[in-house]
Design an enzyme around this catalytic site. Structure first.
Site, mmCIF file in Angstrom:
data_model
loop_
_atom_site.group_PDB
_atom_site.id
_atom_site.type_symbol
_atom_site.label_atom_id
_atom_site.label_comp_id
_atom_site.label_asym_id
_atom_site.label_seq_id
_atom_site.Cartn_x
_atom_site.Cartn_y
_atom_site.Cartn_z
ATOM 1 N N SER A 128 48.361 10.320 -62.517
ATOM 2 C CA SER A 128 47.132 10.505 -61.525
ATOM 3 C C SER A 128 48.138 11.334 -60.375
ATOM 4 O O SER A 128 48.660 12.572 -60.673
ATOM 5 C CB SER A 128 46.605 9.236 -60.919
ATOM 6 O OG SER A 128 46.018 8.893 -62.015
ATOM 7 N N LYS B 110 46.385 12.204 -66.547
ATOM 8 C CA LYS B 110 45.139 11.694 -66.042
ATOM 9 C C LYS B 110 45.088 12.590 -64.756
ATOM 10 O O LYS B 110 45.474 12.312 -63.685
ATOM 11 C CB LYS B 110 45.525 10.224 -65.650
ATOM 12 C CG LYS B 110 44.206 9.376 -65.332
ATOM 13 C CD LYS B 110 43.473 9.907 -64.166
ATOM 14 C CE LYS B 110 41.965 9.127 -63.770
ATOM 15 N NZ LYS B 110 41.409 9.489 -62.681
#
Length: 394
Positions: free
Chosen positions: A309, A334
């Site tokens: 992320s 991600k």
């Protein structure tokens, strides 16, 4: 899980959707305006986002879930379960539904807080659960629990041989949504002495940024997650680092966090410029670093399969901009953006509305970031070698 340290994470991680941390705390404001709030605004926005409506372009998926939840409530059924089924049918890989309590705990985690007793633990090869760290000032510390103590039971339930995640769940009181002040009784052993200790859970602060210096003078800055104040902590560490030594930015195992904090961290090493581009339902936007960062100090970034992320976004920015040598293994991949919406019973659904790319246009979602140099357990040693070369070159 033998030999693996594990700290008590927010309850939301037990639901299997631990990766929606990237933009959730800031998109509620940023997506509608085309600009993101300053880093100082990240935590208030994160705390308020549960009640915010989704932007128009993201309405379809959210409306489907809200409709399913409303119909279930009208029929006397569980809105949360209906929403979960709707999210499952949507095929949204990162979509998730959280109870009101779980989502509140998520918000607290982004603020660098959690509810627990202040223990880190791991499972040994023989199945025993051993305390690996006790947080200063925590209920566990006040009770005199020490690193190396054996945890035998939690509220009468034996923990030997159980996954550490289950033990963490018992310590936090997940089954009862236990809050600060609730009691938990631990069975402990130190050498031949066995005893029980009743503790009361408390709201505790986490240190998401830790700093240490290697014998050769290299400063290692480890960021466990991008919680409120992470960027400022990195800047402070840089100010205290020796002027003639390199820096290792350790993002291994970093599952993400507040994107404003990741951008603030990027700003510490860049003199303005692009950090990432992203889209929300097809509308393109960009994130930029602030000017004035340290652009001359040799820098290595460590990553692995647990780097996700916002940590991947930061890694991509430093790599693409030629600011850091990235060492380790391919990151998780991600790179999607989730936005929240509140359901009739107070639970919260998060659905994917877009994706981000690194400055060179690299799509992270499902692909991850490939390091410049592959390395496993020896990554830190290799980083020292690289930094020595970078220092000589300068």
């Amino acid at each position: 899980m033998s030999g693996r340290d594990l700290f008590c994470p927010p309850r939301r991680f037990r639901r299997g959707a631990a990766l929606t941390l990237v933009f959730a705390g800031v998109l509620v404001t940023g997506a509608a305006t085309g600009s993101f709030p300053e880093p100082e605004a990240a935590a208030p926005v994160a705390s308020a986002r549960k009640a915010a409506p989704a932007p128009k372009g993201a309405a379809t998926g959210h409306e489907d879930v809200q409709r399913a939840a409303a119909e279930a409530m009208a029929d006397g059924k569980s809105p949360m379960e209906a929403a979960e089924r709707a999210v499952s049918r949507s095929g949204d890989r990162w979509g998730a539904v959280y109870s009101e309590g779980e989502y509140q705990e998520f918000q607290e985690a982004l603020d660098g807080r959690y509810t627990g007793v202040g223990l880190w633990a791991r499972r040994e090869r023989d199945g025993r659960i051993e305390v690996t760290k006790v947080q200063p000032g925590s209920p566990a510390a006040a009770a005199g629990i020490r690193t190396g103590d054996r945890l035998r039971s939690v509220d009468g339930e034996r923990v030997d041989g159980r996954p550490v995640t289950d033990v963490v769940s018992l310590l936090r009181g997940d089954a009862d949504d236990a809050s600060a002040g609730t009691a938990v009784t631990l069975g402990l052993q130190r050498g031949t002495r066995a005893w029980t200790e009743t503790l009361h859970r408390a709201s505790l602060s986490t240190d998401s940024v830790t700093v240490h210096r290697l014998p050769g003078g290299v400063t290692v800055i480890r960021i466990a997650a991008f919680t409120k104040g992470s960027g400022a902590a990195v800047r402070a560490a840089l100010r205290q680092a020796p002027a003639d030594a390199g820096v290792v930015l350790d993002l291994r195992g970093n599952s993400g966090g507040l994107v404003t904090e990741a951008v603030d961290t990027a700003s510490a090493f860049l003199d303005g410029g692009l950090v990432a581009t992203y889209d929300v339902d097809g509308a393109q936007r960009a994130l930029h670093a602030d000017p004035g960062g340290d652009t001359t100090r040799p820098l290595v970034t460590l990553v692995d399969g647990g780097t996700m992320s916002a940590a991947e976004m930061l890694t991509g920015a430093l790599q693409d901009r030629g600011r850091a040598v990235v060492i380790g293994s391919r990151t998780f991949g991600k790179g999607s953006i989730q936005m929240p919406t509140t359901l009739p019973d107070g639970s919260v659904a998060e659905l994917t509305v877009g994706h981000y790319r690194t400055p060179s246009g690299h799509a992270v979602d499902g692909r991850g970031i490939t390091p410049d140099l592959d390395a496993g357990p020896e990554a830190l040693t290799r980083a020292e070698t690289v930094l020595a070369g970078l220092g000589d070159a300068s």
